[in-house]
Design a protein around this motif. Structure first.
Motif, PDB file in Angstrom:
ATOM      1  N   ILE A 153       0.859  -1.182   0.000  1.00 55.98           N
ATOM      2  CA  ILE A 153       0.000   0.000   0.000  1.00 55.98           C
ATOM      3  C   ILE A 153       0.893   1.229   0.000  1.00 55.98           C
ATOM      4  N   HIS A 154       0.539   2.187  -0.839  1.00 61.04           N
ATOM      5  CA  HIS A 154       1.264   3.443  -0.887  1.00 61.04           C
ATOM      6  C   HIS A 154       0.630   4.439   0.065  1.00 61.04           C
ATOM      7  N   ASN A 155       1.373   5.487   0.388  1.00 61.44           N
ATOM      8  CA  ASN A 155       0.842   6.459   1.329  1.00 61.44           C
ATOM      9  C   ASN A 155      -0.460   7.084   0.822  1.00 61.44           C
ATOM     10  N   GLY A 156      -0.611   7.160  -0.501  1.00 56.65           N
ATOM     11  CA  GLY A 156      -1.829   7.716  -1.066  1.00 56.65           C
ATOM     12  C   GLY A 156      -2.999   6.757  -1.062  1.00 56.65           C
ATOM     13  N   GLY A 157      -2.746   5.495  -0.700  1.00 53.40           N
ATOM     14  CA  GLY A 157      -3.823   4.525  -0.584  1.00 53.40           C
ATOM     15  C   GLY A 157      -3.870   3.481  -1.690  1.00 53.40           C
ATOM     16  N   GLY A 158      -3.081   3.666  -2.742  1.00 48.30           N
ATOM     17  CA  GLY A 158      -3.059   2.662  -3.792  1.00 48.30           C
ATOM     18  C   GLY A 158      -2.516   1.341  -3.283  1.00 48.30           C
ATOM     19  N   THR A 159      -3.080   0.238  -3.785  1.00 51.50           N
ATOM     20  CA  THR A 159      -2.696  -1.088  -3.310  1.00 51.50           C
ATOM     21  C   THR A 159      -2.384  -2.009  -4.485  1.00 51.50           C
ATOM     22  N   ASN A 160      -1.684  -3.090  -4.166  1.00 49.77           N
ATOM     23  CA  ASN A 160      -1.446  -4.141  -5.150  1.00 49.77           C
ATOM     24  C   ASN A 160      -1.250  -5.447  -4.408  1.00 49.77           C
ATOM     25  N   TYR A 161      -1.542  -6.550  -5.091  1.00 47.38           N
ATOM     26  CA  TYR A 161      -1.520  -7.859  -4.443  1.00 47.38           C
ATOM     27  C   TYR A 161      -0.872  -8.910  -5.325  1.00 47.38           C
ATOM     28  N   LEU A 162      -0.240  -9.872  -4.667  1.00 50.02           N
ATOM     29  CA  LEU A 162       0.198 -11.081  -5.339  1.00 50.02           C
ATOM     30  C   LEU A 162      -1.040 -11.770  -5.893  1.00 50.02           C
ATOM     31  N   ASP A 163      -0.948 -12.295  -7.105  1.00 46.62           N
ATOM     32  CA  ASP A 163      -2.131 -12.871  -7.735  1.00 46.62           C
ATOM     33  C   ASP A 163      -2.789 -13.958  -6.874  1.00 46.62           C
ATOM     34  N   SER A 164      -1.990 -14.748  -6.204  1.00 42.92           N
ATOM     35  CA  SER A 164      -2.545 -15.883  -5.456  1.00 42.92           C
ATOM     36  C   SER A 164      -3.328 -15.456  -4.212  1.00 42.92           C
ATOM     37  N   VAL A 165      -3.206 -14.193  -3.802  1.00 42.09           N
ATOM     38  CA  VAL A 165      -3.946 -13.729  -2.624  1.00 42.09           C
ATOM     39  C   VAL A 165      -4.991 -12.669  -2.983  1.00 42.09           C
ATOM     40  N   ARG A 166      -4.975 -12.225  -4.218  1.00 41.36           N
ATOM     41  CA  ARG A 166      -5.920 -11.174  -4.630  1.00 41.36           C
ATOM     42  C   ARG A 166      -7.346 -11.671  -4.445  1.00 41.36           C
ATOM     43  N   GLY A 167      -8.167 -10.857  -3.827  1.00 43.71           N
ATOM     44  CA  GLY A 167      -9.545 -11.241  -3.551  1.00 43.71           C
ATOM     45  C   GLY A 167      -9.731 -11.919  -2.210  1.00 43.71           C
ATOM     46  N   ARG A 168      -8.634 -12.354  -1.600  1.00 41.81           N
ATOM     47  CA  ARG A 168      -8.713 -12.977  -0.267  1.00 41.81           C
ATOM     48  C   ARG A 168      -8.064 -12.104   0.809  1.00 41.81           C
ATOM     49  N   PHE A 169      -7.014 -11.396   0.436  1.00 37.54           N
ATOM     50  CA  PHE A 169      -6.280 -10.550   1.382  1.00 37.54           C
ATOM     51  C   PHE A 169      -6.589  -9.082   1.095  1.00 37.54           C
ATOM     52  N   THR A 170      -6.604  -8.288   2.148  1.00 40.97           N
ATOM     53  CA  THR A 170      -6.806  -6.848   2.014  1.00 40.97           C
ATOM     54  C   THR A 170      -5.796  -6.112   2.887  1.00 40.97           C
ATOM     55  N   ILE A 171      -5.040  -5.225   2.273  1.00 41.89           N
ATOM     56  CA  ILE A 171      -4.084  -4.409   3.010  1.00 41.89           C
ATOM     57  C   ILE A 171      -4.715  -3.051   3.276  1.00 41.89           C
ATOM     58  N   SER A 172      -4.477  -2.519   4.459  1.00 38.74           N
ATOM     59  CA  SER A 172      -5.066  -1.227   4.808  1.00 38.74           C
ATOM     60  C   SER A 172      -4.165  -0.522   5.820  1.00 38.74           C
ATOM     61  N   LYS A 173      -4.524   0.719   6.130  1.00 41.60           N
ATOM     62  CA  LYS A 173      -3.717   1.472   7.091  1.00 41.60           C
ATOM     63  C   LYS A 173      -4.595   2.406   7.887  1.00 41.60           C
ATOM     64  N   ASP A 174      -4.180   2.701   9.081  1.00 43.95           N
ATOM     65  CA  ASP A 174      -4.835   3.676   9.940  1.00 43.95           C
ATOM     66  C   ASP A 174      -3.789   4.753  10.234  1.00 43.95           C
ATOM     67  N   ASN A 175      -3.907   5.872   9.525  1.00 43.45           N
ATOM     68  CA  ASN A 175      -2.884   6.913   9.653  1.00 43.45           C
ATOM     69  C   ASN A 175      -2.828   7.471  11.077  1.00 43.45           C
ATOM     70  N   SER A 176      -3.967   7.528  11.731  1.00 43.12           N
ATOM     71  CA  SER A 176      -3.996   8.109  13.076  1.00 43.12           C
ATOM     72  C   SER A 176      -3.228   7.263  14.081  1.00 43.12           C
ATOM     73  N   LYS A 177      -3.098   5.973  13.778  1.00 42.17           N
ATOM     74  CA  LYS A 177      -2.400   5.071  14.692  1.00 42.17           C
ATOM     75  C   LYS A 177      -1.049   4.626  14.143  1.00 42.17           C
ATOM     76  N   ASN A 178      -0.684   5.095  12.943  1.00 38.89           N
ATOM     77  CA  ASN A 178       0.541   4.620  12.290  1.00 38.89           C
ATOM     78  C   ASN A 178       0.589   3.097  12.269  1.00 38.89           C
ATOM     79  N   THR A 179      -0.527   2.500  11.960  1.00 39.06           N
ATOM     80  CA  THR A 179      -0.635   1.041  11.976  1.00 39.06           C
ATOM     81  C   THR A 179      -1.148   0.548  10.632  1.00 39.06           C
TER      82      THR A 179
END
Length: 115
Positions: free
Chosen positions: A51-77
């Motif tokens: 995930i980029h700081n702007g929110g864009g994401t990308n996934y390995l093909d084998s996990v696409r649709g099953r995994f989701t990457i996200s971020k909480d800027n307020s918690k730096n997590t």
């Protein structure tokens, strides 16, 4: 100095879910990419999701649709939600923060998918 602390790994049955967390402390550039990697025994480390700081994401093909990457800027997590887990997802998972001014790794957390 930036530190990354991971949590959330464990043992789960096939089809189950886990959410990994990566908490970042310290000061770093606001322009960054966060990457989740994994390494299974006897295999090379591979990237899984990013995930980029702007929110864009990308996934390995084998996990696409099953995994989701996200971020909480307020918690730096950063998170990796993993659904419909399969035995082949078994690996040590690492978060890797890549700001303009560094390259930081978490300590890793084990995910085991087994019945």
């Amino acid at each position: 100095q930036v530190q990354l602390v991971e949590s959330g790994g464990g043992l789960v049955q096939p089809g189950g879910s886990l959410r990994l967390s990566c908490a970042a402390s310290g000061s770093f550039s606001r322009t960054y990419t966060m990457v989740w990697h994994r390494q299974a025994p006897g295999k090379l480390r591979d990237w899984v999701a990013l995930i980029h700081n702007g929110g864009g994401t990308n996934y390995l093909d084998s996990v696409r649709g099953r995994f989701t990457i996200s971020k909480d800027n307020s918690k730096n997590t950063f998170y990796l939600q993993m659904n419909n887990l399969k035995p082949e997802d078994t690996a040590a998972y690492y978060c890797n923060l890549r700001p303009l001014d560094g390259d930081y790794w978490g300590q890793g957390t084990q995910v085991t998918v087994s019945s």
